[in-house]
Design a protein around this motif. Structure first.
Motif, PDB file in Angstrom:
ATOM      1  N   LYS A 170      28.805  -8.330  18.367  1.00 39.56           N
ATOM      2  CA  LYS A 170      28.251  -8.768  19.627  1.00 39.56           C
ATOM      3  C   LYS A 170      28.305  -7.602  20.603  1.00 39.56           C
ATOM      4  O   LYS A 170      29.344  -6.968  20.797  1.00 39.56           O
ATOM      5  CB  LYS A 170      29.059  -9.951  20.170  1.00 39.56           C
ATOM      6  N   LEU A 171      27.177  -7.318  21.239  1.00 40.77           N
ATOM      7  CA  LEU A 171      27.130  -6.277  22.253  1.00 40.77           C
ATOM      8  C   LEU A 171      27.669  -6.824  23.561  1.00 40.77           C
ATOM      9  O   LEU A 171      27.415  -7.961  23.927  1.00 40.77           O
ATOM     10  CB  LEU A 171      25.692  -5.791  22.452  1.00 40.77           C
ATOM     11  N   LEU A 172      28.446  -5.970  24.249  1.00 42.53           N
ATOM     12  CA  LEU A 172      29.026  -6.363  25.532  1.00 42.53           C
ATOM     13  C   LEU A 172      28.426  -5.516  26.637  1.00 42.53           C
ATOM     14  O   LEU A 172      28.050  -4.365  26.432  1.00 42.53           O
ATOM     15  CB  LEU A 172      30.539  -6.143  25.522  1.00 42.53           C
ATOM     16  N   THR A 173      28.391  -6.102  27.816  1.00 41.87           N
ATOM     17  CA  THR A 173      27.999  -5.303  28.975  1.00 41.87           C
ATOM     18  C   THR A 173      29.188  -4.405  29.319  1.00 41.87           C
ATOM     19  O   THR A 173      30.323  -4.608  28.835  1.00 41.87           O
ATOM     20  CB  THR A 173      27.662  -6.191  30.190  1.00 41.87           C
ATOM     21  N   GLU A 183      31.973  -6.482  30.797  1.00 39.40           N
ATOM     22  CA  GLU A 183      32.681  -7.274  29.787  1.00 39.40           C
ATOM     23  C   GLU A 183      33.602  -6.396  28.952  1.00 39.40           C
ATOM     24  O   GLU A 183      34.744  -6.782  28.661  1.00 39.40           O
ATOM     25  CB  GLU A 183      31.670  -7.981  28.875  1.00 39.40           C
ATOM     26  N   ALA A 184      33.138  -5.209  28.591  1.00 32.68           N
ATOM     27  CA  ALA A 184      33.961  -4.294  27.794  1.00 32.68           C
ATOM     28  C   ALA A 184      35.191  -3.864  28.579  1.00 32.68           C
ATOM     29  O   ALA A 184      36.313  -3.836  28.040  1.00 32.68           O
ATOM     30  CB  ALA A 184      33.139  -3.076  27.384  1.00 32.68           C
ATOM     31  N   ARG A 201      41.072  -4.238  29.692  1.00 35.90           N
ATOM     32  CA  ARG A 201      42.151  -4.560  30.635  1.00 35.90           C
ATOM     33  C   ARG A 201      43.058  -5.675  30.094  1.00 35.90           C
ATOM     34  O   ARG A 201      44.260  -5.682  30.359  1.00 35.90           O
ATOM     35  CB  ARG A 201      41.567  -4.970  31.984  1.00 35.90           C
ATOM     36  N   GLN A 202      42.518  -6.621  29.316  1.00 36.00           N
ATOM     37  CA  GLN A 202      43.314  -7.720  28.771  1.00 36.00           C
ATOM     38  C   GLN A 202      44.273  -7.237  27.681  1.00 36.00           C
ATOM     39  O   GLN A 202      45.364  -7.765  27.529  1.00 36.00           O
ATOM     40  CB  GLN A 202      42.406  -8.813  28.178  1.00 36.00           C
ATOM     41  N   HIS A 203      43.842  -6.241  26.904  1.00 34.92           N
ATOM     42  CA  HIS A 203      44.625  -5.830  25.747  1.00 34.92           C
ATOM     43  C   HIS A 203      45.360  -4.496  25.904  1.00 34.92           C
ATOM     44  O   HIS A 203      46.209  -4.159  25.084  1.00 34.92           O
ATOM     45  CB  HIS A 203      43.715  -5.753  24.515  1.00 34.92           C
ATOM     46  N   PHE A 204      45.013  -3.756  26.919  1.00 32.87           N
ATOM     47  CA  PHE A 204      45.620  -2.433  27.084  1.00 32.87           C
ATOM     48  C   PHE A 204      46.145  -2.301  28.496  1.00 32.87           C
ATOM     49  O   PHE A 204      45.390  -2.291  29.456  1.00 32.87           O
ATOM     50  CB  PHE A 204      44.583  -1.343  26.788  1.00 32.87           C
TER      51      PHE A 204
END
Length: 158
Positions: A1-4, A7-8, A13-16
């Motif tokens: 899925k491509l993200l904007t 969104e990326a 920010r959620q995982h790092f």
């Protein structure tokens, strides 16, 4: 899925969640891939003194006024200034000092006449072209002034 892009960035920010590792002082040879801990400011002027940008003779510019190929001005050579040494002479009216590129400008001098525009006979210097005040002189602090920020802390936020 491509993200904007937004969104990326949100996923990152959620995982790092980077945490500063602290500051350390290291050799300039080890700075690759490092981040500044603070701005770096110059502790001195660069260059730290007025210096010659050409090989020639340091003079009082006014002593050369009126010089031309048909009517050279004669000055007395009073000494020599080399790179890495502090001048031990003072240029007075009617005198000149042989000066190499990068050497400090002796007291009393305010210009450097290029060697190509002169002719030397023993201690007599014949000047065939006038110079203006500050000609061929790099002023102290021309590259970097003491207190100037030379490296800026720049954090990139995701």
């Amino acid at each position: 899925k491509l993200l904007t892009l937004d969104e990326a960035q949100q996923v990152i920010r959620q995982h790092f969640k980077p945490k500063p590792l602290g500051a350390e002082e290291i050799s300039i040879l080890e700075v690759y891939n490092r981040v500044l801990a603070e701005d770096v400011t110059a502790t001195m002027d660069i260059p730290p003194f007025n210096r010659s940008t050409v090989d020639g003779y340091t003079v009082k510019a006014e002593d050369t006024f009126g010089a031309d190929e048909n009517k050279p001005v004669r000055l007395r050579i009073y000494g020599t200034v080399n790179v890495g040494e502090s001048p031990k002479i003072t240029v007075k009216q009617g005198t000149a000092a042989e000066t190499v590129t990068g050497a400090s400008i002796p007291e009393g001098a305010d210009a450097v006449i290029m060697i190509e525009h002169t002719e030397r006979e023993n201690d007599d210097l014949y000047v065939y072209s006038a110079v203006a005040k500050d000609e061929n002189v790099m002023k102290a602090g021309a590259d970097i002034k003491k207190g100037e920020t030379v490296l800026k802390l720049s954090l990139i936020h995701i």
